[in-house]
Design an enzyme around this catalytic site. Structure first.
Site, PDB file in Angstrom:
ATOM      1  N   ASP A   1      22.678 -12.384 -11.682  1.00 17.23           N
ATOM      2  CA  ASP A   1      23.310 -13.686 -11.418  1.00 17.23           C
ATOM      3  C   ASP A   1      24.320 -13.554 -10.283  1.00 17.23           C
ATOM      4  O   ASP A   1      25.400 -14.150 -10.318  1.00 17.23           O
ATOM      5  CB  ASP A   1      23.962 -14.275 -12.679  1.00 17.23           C
ATOM      6  CG  ASP A   1      24.287 -15.760 -12.513  1.00 17.23           C
ATOM      7  OD1 ASP A   1      23.914 -16.357 -11.471  1.00 17.23           O
ATOM      8  OD2 ASP A   1      24.930 -16.320 -13.424  1.00 17.23           O
TER       9      ASP A   1
ATOM     10  N   HIS B   1      21.500 -15.436  -6.235  1.00 16.43           N
ATOM     11  CA  HIS B   1      21.805 -16.624  -5.436  1.00 16.43           C
ATOM     12  C   HIS B   1      22.051 -16.174  -4.004  1.00 16.43           C
ATOM     13  O   HIS B   1      23.043 -15.517  -3.727  1.00 16.43           O
ATOM     14  CB  HIS B   1      23.032 -17.350  -5.990  1.00 16.43           C
ATOM     15  CG  HIS B   1      22.819 -17.878  -7.379  1.00 16.43           C
ATOM     16  ND1 HIS B   1      22.177 -19.079  -7.621  1.00 16.43           N
ATOM     17  CD2 HIS B   1      23.123 -17.366  -8.593  1.00 16.43           C
ATOM     18  CE1 HIS B   1      22.123 -19.283  -8.941  1.00 16.43           C
ATOM     19  NE2 HIS B   1      22.683 -18.258  -9.550  1.00 16.43           N
ATOM     20  N   LEU B   2      21.123 -16.528  -3.132  1.00 18.11           N
ATOM     21  CA  LEU B   2      21.249 -16.113  -1.730  1.00 18.11           C
ATOM     22  C   LEU B   2      21.908 -17.197  -0.877  1.00 18.11           C
ATOM     23  O   LEU B   2      22.238 -16.957   0.280  1.00 18.11           O
ATOM     24  CB  LEU B   2      19.879 -15.728  -1.158  1.00 18.11           C
ATOM     25  CG  LEU B   2      19.274 -14.452  -1.770  1.00 18.11           C
ATOM     26  CD1 LEU B   2      17.847 -14.244  -1.266  1.00 18.11           C
ATOM     27  CD2 LEU B   2      20.136 -13.234  -1.448  1.00 18.11           C
ATOM     28  N   ARG B   3      22.074 -18.390  -1.456  1.00 24.26           N
ATOM     29  CA  ARG B   3      22.887 -19.472  -0.869  1.00 24.26           C
ATOM     30  C   ARG B   3      22.323 -20.108   0.393  1.00 24.26           C
ATOM     31  O   ARG B   3      22.938 -21.017   0.941  1.00 24.26           O
ATOM     32  CB  ARG B   3      24.310 -18.983  -0.563  1.00 24.26           C
ATOM     33  CG  ARG B   3      25.075 -18.492  -1.775  1.00 24.26           C
ATOM     34  CD  ARG B   3      25.447 -19.613  -2.711  1.00 24.26           C
ATOM     35  NE  ARG B   3      26.305 -19.182  -3.801  1.00 24.26           N
ATOM     36  CZ  ARG B   3      26.115 -19.500  -5.077  1.00 24.26           C
ATOM     37  NH1 ARG B   3      25.096 -20.269  -5.425  1.00 24.26           N
ATOM     38  NH2 ARG B   3      26.929 -19.075  -6.006  1.00 24.26           N
TER      39      ARG B   3
ATOM     40  N   HIS C   1      18.671 -22.141 -17.867  1.00 24.11           N
ATOM     41  CA  HIS C   1      20.123 -21.890 -17.925  1.00 24.11           C
ATOM     42  C   HIS C   1      20.586 -22.659 -19.156  1.00 24.11           C
ATOM     43  O   HIS C   1      20.641 -23.889 -19.126  1.00 24.11           O
ATOM     44  CB  HIS C   1      20.751 -22.418 -16.632  1.00 24.11           C
ATOM     45  CG  HIS C   1      22.245 -22.573 -16.652  1.00 24.11           C
ATOM     46  ND1 HIS C   1      23.065 -21.882 -15.793  1.00 24.11           N
ATOM     47  CD2 HIS C   1      23.066 -23.355 -17.386  1.00 24.11           C
ATOM     48  CE1 HIS C   1      24.332 -22.231 -16.015  1.00 24.11           C
ATOM     49  NE2 HIS C   1      24.365 -23.129 -16.979  1.00 24.11           N
TER      50      HIS C   1
ATOM     51  N   ASN D   1      19.015 -23.129  -6.389  1.00 18.93           N
ATOM     52  CA  ASN D   1      20.122 -24.095  -6.296  1.00 18.93           C
ATOM     53  C   ASN D   1      20.805 -24.029  -4.942  1.00 18.93           C
ATOM     54  O   ASN D   1      22.015 -23.916  -4.825  1.00 18.93           O
ATOM     55  CB  ASN D   1      21.138 -23.901  -7.430  1.00 18.93           C
ATOM     56  CG  ASN D   1      21.822 -22.553  -7.380  1.00 18.93           C
ATOM     57  OD1 ASN D   1      21.267 -21.596  -6.839  1.00 18.93           O
ATOM     58  ND2 ASN D   1      23.025 -22.472  -7.920  1.00 18.93           N
TER      59      ASN D   1
ATOM     60  N   HIS E   1      17.567 -12.744 -10.751  1.00 15.72           N
ATOM     61  CA  HIS E   1      18.554 -13.817 -10.714  1.00 15.72           C
ATOM     62  C   HIS E   1      19.563 -13.599  -9.586  1.00 15.72           C
ATOM     63  O   HIS E   1      20.663 -13.118  -9.797  1.00 15.72           O
ATOM     64  CB  HIS E   1      19.268 -13.858 -12.072  1.00 15.72           C
ATOM     65  CG  HIS E   1      19.953 -15.151 -12.343  1.00 15.72           C
ATOM     66  ND1 HIS E   1      20.015 -15.707 -13.596  1.00 15.72           N
ATOM     67  CD2 HIS E   1      20.615 -16.008 -11.523  1.00 15.72           C
ATOM     68  CE1 HIS E   1      20.685 -16.852 -13.546  1.00 15.72           C
ATOM     69  NE2 HIS E   1      21.065 -17.051 -12.305  1.00 15.72           N
TER      70      HIS E   1
ATOM     71  N   HIS F   1      20.647 -15.303 -18.375  1.00 15.87           N
ATOM     72  CA  HIS F   1      22.026 -14.878 -18.694  1.00 15.87           C
ATOM     73  C   HIS F   1      22.552 -15.259 -20.076  1.00 15.87           C
ATOM     74  O   HIS F   1      23.529 -15.986 -20.188  1.00 15.87           O
ATOM     75  CB  HIS F   1      22.993 -15.361 -17.609  1.00 15.87           C
ATOM     76  CG  HIS F   1      22.912 -16.808 -17.200  1.00 15.87           C
ATOM     77  ND1 HIS F   1      22.809 -17.838 -18.099  1.00 15.87           N
ATOM     78  CD2 HIS F   1      22.941 -17.385 -15.969  1.00 15.87           C
ATOM     79  CE1 HIS F   1      22.785 -18.981 -17.442  1.00 15.87           C
ATOM     80  NE2 HIS F   1      22.852 -18.735 -16.151  1.00 15.87           N
TER      81      HIS F   1
END
Lengths: 455, 341
Positions: A310, A68-70, A184, A100, A66, A237
């Site tokens: 996360d 988030h590499l953006r 989620h 996302n 989990h 999560h």
């Protein structure tokens, strides 16, 4: 990744290798990207790069389900390159990049774009796809086309799939593809736009809360859908005691469901919000001390399979907005191992940092092997990483070398300024941790040496 | 670094509240003079920094500052660079750099003044933040109530509200006034009962030291003061209430209800009032209403707060003030372990 390591020889000397009980003193010799020997006192042939592992334990490289590499879209917060470096410093050899992004990873083209970015990263980046187009919760993504590119995990993370009927269709459609859908769990109606856990603290602070039932209602719904469809599902999560109880019952029933918890939900409570610092805003929100104990117990009894970060970077200006408008999320890759180690393996008597000791916690502690299970072995399987990739172990000759070497005695204090992430929003700033990653070996190549990223 | 100012009633504790009330007594006297002005804060600058609209609070703070001879500056979000996208931090740091001693901050988000206090050198006075607190409102309410009780007893005002029974009625959940009033009234020894439908009460009042009832008539039989809160029409859109009519019927101080009231029952309201919803017009203007006294006393109380922060030792914060508001137990502290200083 296959070319990594080349004919290069590398020896991890003087440490022990994680084993089901205790750990066995052994050096690890790596050549051409593969583990070639695991034994005490290996002699290094000339030209071997020798890394000091004395006082350390060598485990399978960590695998984050989990992250988030953006990228693409929010390169001011993180890029694949910087996020991967932070991961390597945290002992990770593989991460699953959440979809996302902007645009969302909801098409074959979008998957290819992230895979292209991943090629230069210093850890393996697996790409997760969205469940619905634009994560809007309306139309399904082309699961098969994306799965053909190697996507094994699909999620609208950041949001839950609000429509039960659509989630049912997604589970049914995905079943023959051998992929896993990850949820989620947040019923947005019940969450009501709240920006912290609804309870005594939210009442006092005047911050609209989101009640635990917003999570639990969707956990319950999805467990029902798993029962109906038989498709494997992963719950992201989990944060509430009741969620853990629901999953425990579902596992006893034999439903094909796995679950993860974050390091911050294992360690922090909603009391952190008292100073209105949006760094402590996260979704799902930090909950009560009882919830913290329950998620810890969930890991200890195997109800919760994985610890996943996360990791959700945000630039400083976003976290300086007022609490209600600031975006939720915390960074976590560089601190995950130590937070989880302190919360699950140590107690007051064995040197846990005082802030991580929880009154009323079960006296049972996880072994280091179990910790690697939750941080590496199980996540590698949930992520669908091929056994030949070496991620998730085991550490034995013939396996691809995905390793991390951790000094379990090292005490250190988190300094956000030294993070390799492009963002600084760690909730652990200034806190003492125990256990620090010394070396990380990805595909036979040392990418972190003595706690420093070398590429 | 943090010498915050006044962010929460918890910063004061009982002793701090009493100190403000005493100071306000003397400033109330100043306000009666033909030239209601003292040179106490000459050379100091007070900036009102309002990110949310307000009539009485802003004017009250500005009047307070001027009667203390402080210079004043006014910032309103609607006419500022905020509309051009300037961040909260940049905005307040800019104002701070102009050299202000006190920033009086109102913001629609709970906790914004606490954030501002971490970034600026000036003292920050919370003039209302989201659904969190409005400490000067609670202080002027304590002052007004104490004054009314003294008048009734025909004696000088006493330092506390011991034994006074107060019902706070209406939308407690979303009310910053209610949160500050509960803390202040409890600190001074009053008994507080919250009255409203469950959808308008906080999810929990654990640790608040209050009673909660859902029937107004029962509550009114047992209290000395009925403190009504404003009902915002958006609560209807959020489906927290079926209709304004039903609310008014069950929780409004209607004419019919007023007829049955104990003649001594006092009525308070922080304003702005919605006449005909939470309070019937004639009650708002009746002798039992303290509404205009509340507004009147606001100036003296705010003079006391500004004076307490700025006069004398600039670095001495309020007694009992923790570094950074909120770093406290969730339980309402009924008696502050305050030291005078």
């Amino acid at each position: 990744m296959a070319e990594r390591g080349g004919g290069h020889r590398l020896l991890l000397r003087g440490g022990s290798v994680v084993a089901p009980v205790g750990g066995q003193r052994a050096d690890v010799l790596v050549e051409g990207g593969m583990i070639v020997a695991v034994a005490p006192g290996i002699d290094a042939p000339p030209g071997t790069e020798v890394l000091d592992a004395s006082g350390c334990v060598t485990g399978p490289g960590l695998v984050d389900l989990h992250t988030h590499l953006r990228q693409p879209g929010r390169e001011d917060a993180e890029t694949v390159e910087t996020g991967a470096r932070a991961a390597a410093l945290g002992g990770y050899t593989a991460v699953v990049a959440m979809p996302n992004t902007d645009p969302a990873t909801d098409s074959a083209a979008a998957v290819r774009a992230v895979l292209a970015l991943a090629r230069g990263a210093c850890v393996e980046v697996a790409v997760a796809g969205a469940i619905t187009v634009g994560r809007a919760g309306e139309r399904l993504v082309p699961f098969a086309e994306m799965a053909a590119l190697g996507v094994r995990l699909f999620t609208d993370d950041g949001r839950g799939v609000q429509h039960a009927g659509l989630m049912r269709r997604a589970l049914e459609y995905a079943r023959p593809l051998g992929v896993v859908l990850a949820e989620h769990c947040e019923d947005e109606e019940l969450a009501g736009g709240g920006s912290m856990h609804e309870g005594a603290w939210s009442s006092r602070l005047g911050i609209p809360g989101q009640p635990a039932i917003a999570e639990e209602a969707m956990v319950e719904r999805d467990l029902g859908l798993v029962r109906l469809t038989g498709t494997r599902m992963h719950l992201l999560h989990l944060s509430s005691a009741r969620s853990v109880a629901l999953v425990r019952a579902a596992r006893a029933e034999g439903l094909p469901v796995t679950a993860e918890v974050t390091p911050h939900h294992l360690s922090l409570t909603d009391a952190e919000v008292a100073g209105y610092d949006p760094v402590f805003k996260v979704n799902p929100p930090l909950r009560t001390a009882a919830d913290v104990l329950a998620v810890r117990a969930g890991v200890l009894d195997g109800t919760i399979d994985a610890v996943a970060t996360d990791h959700a970077p945000h630039p400083p200006e976003s976290k300086e907005e007022p609490f209600d408008t600031a975006p939720p999320g915390m960074t976590g890759l560089e601190t995950a191992f130590a937070v989880a180690y302190g919360a699950l393996c140590l107690d007051g008597a064995t040197g846990a940092p005082p802030w991580l000791t929880a009154p009323g916690a079960s006296p049972r502690r996880a072994s280091v092997a179990e910790l690697f299970g939750a941080l590496s072995v199980v996540p590698a399987r949930v992520a669908g990483l091929d056994v030949a990739s070496g991620h998730g172990g085991p550490i034995r000759p013939g396996a691809r070398a995905q390793l991390c070497v951790v000094d379990l005695a090292a005490r250190w204090t988190v300094d956000p300024a030294t993070s390799a992430s492009r963002s600084r929003n760690t909730p652990f700033a200034g806190r003492e941790l125990v256990g620090r990653v010394r070396h990380t070996i990805v595909g036979g190549e040392a990418v972190v040496v003595d706690g420093k990223a070398v590429r | 670094m943090s010498r915050a100012g006044l962010l929460s009633i918890e910063d004061l504790g009982r002793q701090g509240i009493v100190e403000i009330l005493h100071l306000a007594d003397s400033f109330a006297e100043v306000s009666e003079r033909s030239i209601p002005k003292v040179p106490a804060l000459r050379g100091k600058t007070v900036a009102t920094v309002f990110f949310e609209s307000s009539t009485r609070t802003r004017l009250s703070f500005e009047a307070a500052a001027k009667r203390l001879s402080a210079d004043t500056m006014t910032f309103t979000a609607a006419t500022s660079s905020v509309t051009k996208g300037e961040s909260l931090r940049d905005t307040v740091e800019t104002i701070d750099a102009l050299g202000v001693d006190v920033m009086v901050v109102r913001h629609g988000s709970s906790g914004a003044p606490a954030q501002v206090a971490r970034w600026v050198e000036a003292y920050v006075v919370n003039a209302g933040d989201g659904q969190h607190e409005h400490p000067t409102q609670a202080l002027l309410d304590c002052f007004t109530l104490r004054e009314a009780m003294a008048r009734r007893a025909g004696a000088d005002p006493v330092d506390d509200l011991a034994g006074v029974r107060i019902a706070i009625v209406g939308d407690v959940r979303h009310s910053r006034v209610a949160r500050s009033c509960v803390l202040a009234f409890r600190a001074l020894g009053a008994r507080v009962v919250l009255v409203g439908p469950p959808t308008l009460l906080p999810p929990t009042t654990e640790g608040w030291g209050v009673e909660v009832v859902h029937d107004l008539d029962t509550a009114l039989d047992e209290v000395d003061v009925c403190y009504l809160l404003r009902l915002q029409s958006e609560r209807l859109r959020e489906a927290l209430l079926p209709s304004l009519g039903e609310y008014s019927e069950r929780y409004g101080l209607t004419r019919e209800r007023a007829r049955r009231l104990d003649p001594d029952l006092l009525v308070m309201h922080p304003g702005p009032m919605i006449r005909g919803v939470e309070i019937a017009a004639e009650i708002a203007s009746s002798p039992r209403s303290l509404v205009t006294r509340q507004v009147h006393n606001g100036v003296a109380v705010r003079m006391a707060v500004l004076f307490r922060l700025l006069a004398g030792d600039l670095r001495a914060p309020f007694p009992g003030m923790p570094a950074g508001a909120g770093a406290v137990e969730p339980a309402v502290r009924v008696t502050g372990g305050a030291r005078s200083g």
